[in-house]
Design an enzyme around this catalytic site. Structure first.
Site, PDB file in Angstrom:
ATOM      1  N   HIS A 117      49.381  65.651  30.085  1.00  0.00           N
ATOM      2  CA  HIS A 117      49.578  66.978  29.506  1.00  0.00           C
ATOM      3  C   HIS A 117      48.246  67.707  29.431  1.00  0.00           C
ATOM      4  O   HIS A 117      47.348  67.334  28.697  1.00  0.00           O
ATOM      5  CB  HIS A 117      50.221  66.962  28.121  1.00  0.00           C
ATOM      6  CG  HIS A 117      50.854  68.288  27.773  1.00  0.00           C
ATOM      7  ND1 HIS A 117      52.112  68.646  28.204  1.00  0.00           N
ATOM      8  CD2 HIS A 117      50.386  69.347  27.084  1.00  0.00           C
ATOM      9  CE1 HIS A 117      52.402  69.852  27.772  1.00  0.00           C
ATOM     10  NE2 HIS A 117      51.362  70.313  27.093  1.00  0.00           N
TER      11      HIS A 117
ATOM     12  N   HIS B  44      56.435  73.435  37.817  1.00  0.00           N
ATOM     13  CA  HIS B  44      56.032  74.834  37.879  1.00  0.00           C
ATOM     14  C   HIS B  44      56.072  75.415  39.292  1.00  0.00           C
ATOM     15  O   HIS B  44      55.887  76.626  39.453  1.00  0.00           O
ATOM     16  CB  HIS B  44      54.698  75.024  37.183  1.00  0.00           C
ATOM     17  CG  HIS B  44      54.827  74.716  35.717  1.00  0.00           C
ATOM     18  ND1 HIS B  44      55.644  75.459  34.883  1.00  0.00           N
ATOM     19  CD2 HIS B  44      54.331  73.714  34.958  1.00  0.00           C
ATOM     20  CE1 HIS B  44      55.611  74.942  33.671  1.00  0.00           C
ATOM     21  NE2 HIS B  44      54.824  73.885  33.688  1.00  0.00           N
TER      22      HIS B  44
ATOM     23  N   ARG C 210      64.971  75.953  32.575  1.00  0.00           N
ATOM     24  CA  ARG C 210      64.049  77.063  32.803  1.00  0.00           C
ATOM     25  C   ARG C 210      63.243  76.898  34.079  1.00  0.00           C
ATOM     26  O   ARG C 210      62.685  77.869  34.579  1.00  0.00           O
ATOM     27  CB  ARG C 210      63.114  77.242  31.618  1.00  0.00           C
ATOM     28  CG  ARG C 210      62.098  76.136  31.434  1.00  0.00           C
ATOM     29  CD  ARG C 210      61.141  76.417  30.300  1.00  0.00           C
ATOM     30  NE  ARG C 210      61.819  76.478  29.005  1.00  0.00           N
ATOM     31  CZ  ARG C 210      61.167  76.520  27.849  1.00  0.00           C
ATOM     32  NH1 ARG C 210      59.840  76.546  27.829  1.00  0.00           N
ATOM     33  NH2 ARG C 210      61.831  76.548  26.708  1.00  0.00           N
TER      34      ARG C 210
ATOM     35  N   ARG D 174      64.977  70.435  31.770  1.00  0.00           N
ATOM     36  CA  ARG D 174      65.144  70.938  30.411  1.00  0.00           C
ATOM     37  C   ARG D 174      66.594  71.337  30.148  1.00  0.00           C
ATOM     38  O   ARG D 174      67.332  71.691  31.065  1.00  0.00           O
ATOM     39  CB  ARG D 174      64.230  72.146  30.176  1.00  0.00           C
ATOM     40  CG  ARG D 174      62.785  71.782  29.894  1.00  0.00           C
ATOM     41  CD  ARG D 174      61.969  73.030  29.588  1.00  0.00           C
ATOM     42  NE  ARG D 174      60.656  72.697  29.088  1.00  0.00           N
ATOM     43  CZ  ARG D 174      60.332  72.616  27.792  1.00  0.00           C
ATOM     44  NH1 ARG D 174      61.255  72.865  26.872  1.00  0.00           N
ATOM     45  NH2 ARG D 174      59.111  72.302  27.423  1.00  0.00           N
TER      46      ARG D 174
ATOM     47  N   ASN E  13      53.597  66.352  38.652  1.00  0.00           N
ATOM     48  CA  ASN E  13      54.717  67.075  38.067  1.00  0.00           C
ATOM     49  C   ASN E  13      54.928  68.382  38.836  1.00  0.00           C
ATOM     50  O   ASN E  13      54.008  69.197  38.939  1.00  0.00           O
ATOM     51  CB  ASN E  13      54.422  67.360  36.590  1.00  0.00           C
ATOM     52  CG  ASN E  13      55.609  67.956  35.867  1.00  0.00           C
ATOM     53  OD1 ASN E  13      56.264  68.862  36.373  1.00  0.00           O
ATOM     54  ND2 ASN E  13      55.890  67.471  34.675  1.00  0.00           N
TER      55      ASN E  13
ATOM     56  N   THR F 131      55.804  71.433  26.271  1.00  0.00           N
ATOM     57  CA  THR F 131      56.015  70.382  25.281  1.00  0.00           C
ATOM     58  C   THR F 131      54.882  70.358  24.263  1.00  0.00           C
ATOM     59  O   THR F 131      53.716  70.248  24.628  1.00  0.00           O
ATOM     60  CB  THR F 131      56.128  69.013  25.972  1.00  0.00           C
ATOM     61  OG1 THR F 131      57.149  69.080  26.968  1.00  0.00           O
ATOM     62  CG2 THR F 131      56.479  67.938  24.973  1.00  0.00           C
TER      63      THR F 131
ATOM     64  N   HIS G 253      60.838  67.600  34.923  1.00  0.00           N
ATOM     65  CA  HIS G 253      61.431  67.726  33.586  1.00  0.00           C
ATOM     66  C   HIS G 253      62.667  68.609  33.692  1.00  0.00           C
ATOM     67  O   HIS G 253      62.564  69.812  33.925  1.00  0.00           O
ATOM     68  CB  HIS G 253      60.400  68.341  32.638  1.00  0.00           C
ATOM     69  CG  HIS G 253      60.874  68.447  31.220  1.00  0.00           C
ATOM     70  ND1 HIS G 253      60.045  68.888  30.203  1.00  0.00           N
ATOM     71  CD2 HIS G 253      62.075  68.180  30.629  1.00  0.00           C
ATOM     72  CE1 HIS G 253      60.715  68.880  29.062  1.00  0.00           C
ATOM     73  NE2 HIS G 253      61.944  68.472  29.301  1.00  0.00           N
TER      74      HIS G 253
ATOM     75  N   GLU H  59      61.741  63.467  33.308  1.00  0.00           N
ATOM     76  CA  GLU H  59      61.480  63.804  31.913  1.00  0.00           C
ATOM     77  C   GLU H  59      62.694  64.520  31.345  1.00  0.00           C
ATOM     78  O   GLU H  59      63.287  65.379  31.999  1.00  0.00           O
ATOM     79  CB  GLU H  59      60.257  64.718  31.792  1.00  0.00           C
ATOM     80  CG  GLU H  59      58.947  64.033  32.105  1.00  0.00           C
ATOM     81  CD  GLU H  59      57.747  64.915  31.831  1.00  0.00           C
ATOM     82  OE1 GLU H  59      56.627  64.373  31.767  1.00  0.00           O
ATOM     83  OE2 GLU H  59      57.921  66.151  31.684  1.00  0.00           O
TER      84      GLU H  59
ATOM     85  N   GLU I 217      53.781  57.215  26.977  1.00  0.00           N
ATOM     86  CA  GLU I 217      52.883  58.191  27.597  1.00  0.00           C
ATOM     87  C   GLU I 217      52.208  58.968  26.478  1.00  0.00           C
ATOM     88  O   GLU I 217      52.879  59.623  25.678  1.00  0.00           O
ATOM     89  CB  GLU I 217      53.629  59.137  28.529  1.00  0.00           C
ATOM     90  CG  GLU I 217      52.699  60.138  29.198  1.00  0.00           C
ATOM     91  CD  GLU I 217      53.342  60.923  30.333  1.00  0.00           C
ATOM     92  OE1 GLU I 217      52.819  62.008  30.665  1.00  0.00           O
ATOM     93  OE2 GLU I 217      54.360  60.458  30.894  1.00  0.00           O
TER      94      GLU I 217
END
Length: 244
Positions: free
Chosen positions: A194, A10, A49, A45, A7, A101, A43, A70, A151
């Site tokens: 996660h 970030h 963000r 969003r 992922n 999340t 992801h 995502e 998931e």
């Protein structure tokens, strides 16, 4: 083989903190591929963000690995997914005020809505995944929606390990094991993710029904000290060693 999805959200978080073009999420995706990742997760969003619409455009145009998009179950996100048709779409709960999340989808309470939401994505060729907790009723409901994948949310397990609460951690791990077995028997492919770290990935990777782990924040954090490629290769090594 247990697949590793990296992922890259970030990387975009760091970029957006200064409003510069770097670090570039696409470059991170390329480095992840070179380091042995099997797929890229991003992801998008509702509040944008971290990952942006332009990031998804560039990833879809340039990426050689499968993209797992995502997203929340909204009309806007469904339209974006139908336009891009990524390899996979993972539907996650989303609240504006959360840092990340929190928990899984309430599939049991929104089964009819999610089944209708998933149908056009399936018809477009996307593999649809539902991000859920380990409650048996959520697994059962997910199997009825038409999703191909669930998931399992590993955040509580990882938090309990970090907080030094081994008895509660082990109970959470056992619940995840049971959920994975249940989902597999219902014909679902099972993924997990996660909060996973070098220290917590082994017991999760050992769950035999799992086919994919999606890991992001920890890898980006470790890349500050190790570099992204070495961090991913070490995670891959630990996953493979557990399966071996």
């Amino acid at each position: 083989m247990l697949r590793l999805g990296v992922n890259i959200d970030h990387v975009a978080t760091i970029r957006n903190a200064r409003g510069t073009p770097w670090p570039d999420p696409l470059r991170a995706a390329t480095l992840a591929q070179e380091a042995g990742a099997d797929g890229i997760t991003a992801h998008l969003r509702e509040d944008r963000r971290h990952i942006s619409d332009a990031d998804i455009d560039r990833l879809m145009a340039a990426l050689n690995l499968p993209l797992n998009l995502e997203m929340a179950a909204t009309a806007e996100m469904q339209a974006i997914a139908l336009r891009h048709r990524p390899h996979a779409v993972c539907i996650v709960p989303e609240k504006r005020e959360e840092r990340t999340t929190e928990g899984g989808l309430d599939v049991a309470g929104n089964e009819a809505f999610l089944a209708d939401f998933i149908a056009p994505l399936r018809e477009a060729g996307c593999r649809v995944s539902l991000f859920i907790g380990h409650e048996p009723r959520q697994v059962e409901a997910a199997a009825r929606t038409g999703a191909a994948v669930v998931e399992l949310h590993t955040g509580a397990y990882c938090d309990l390990d970090t907080e030094g609460r081994p008895a509660e951690r082990d109970l959470e791990l056992e619940a995840l094991r049971k959920a994975a077995a249940q989902a597999h028997l219902l014909g679902l492919e099972v993924h997990a993710g996660h909060g996973l770290t070098f220290d917590t990935v082994g017991p999760i990777a050992a769950i035999p029904e799992l086919r994919e782990l999606n890991i992001g924040h920890f890898l980006i954090a470790e890349s500050v000290f190790l570099g992204l490629g070495p961090a991913i290769r070490e995670m891959r090594r630990r996953m493979d060693a557990t399966r071996a």
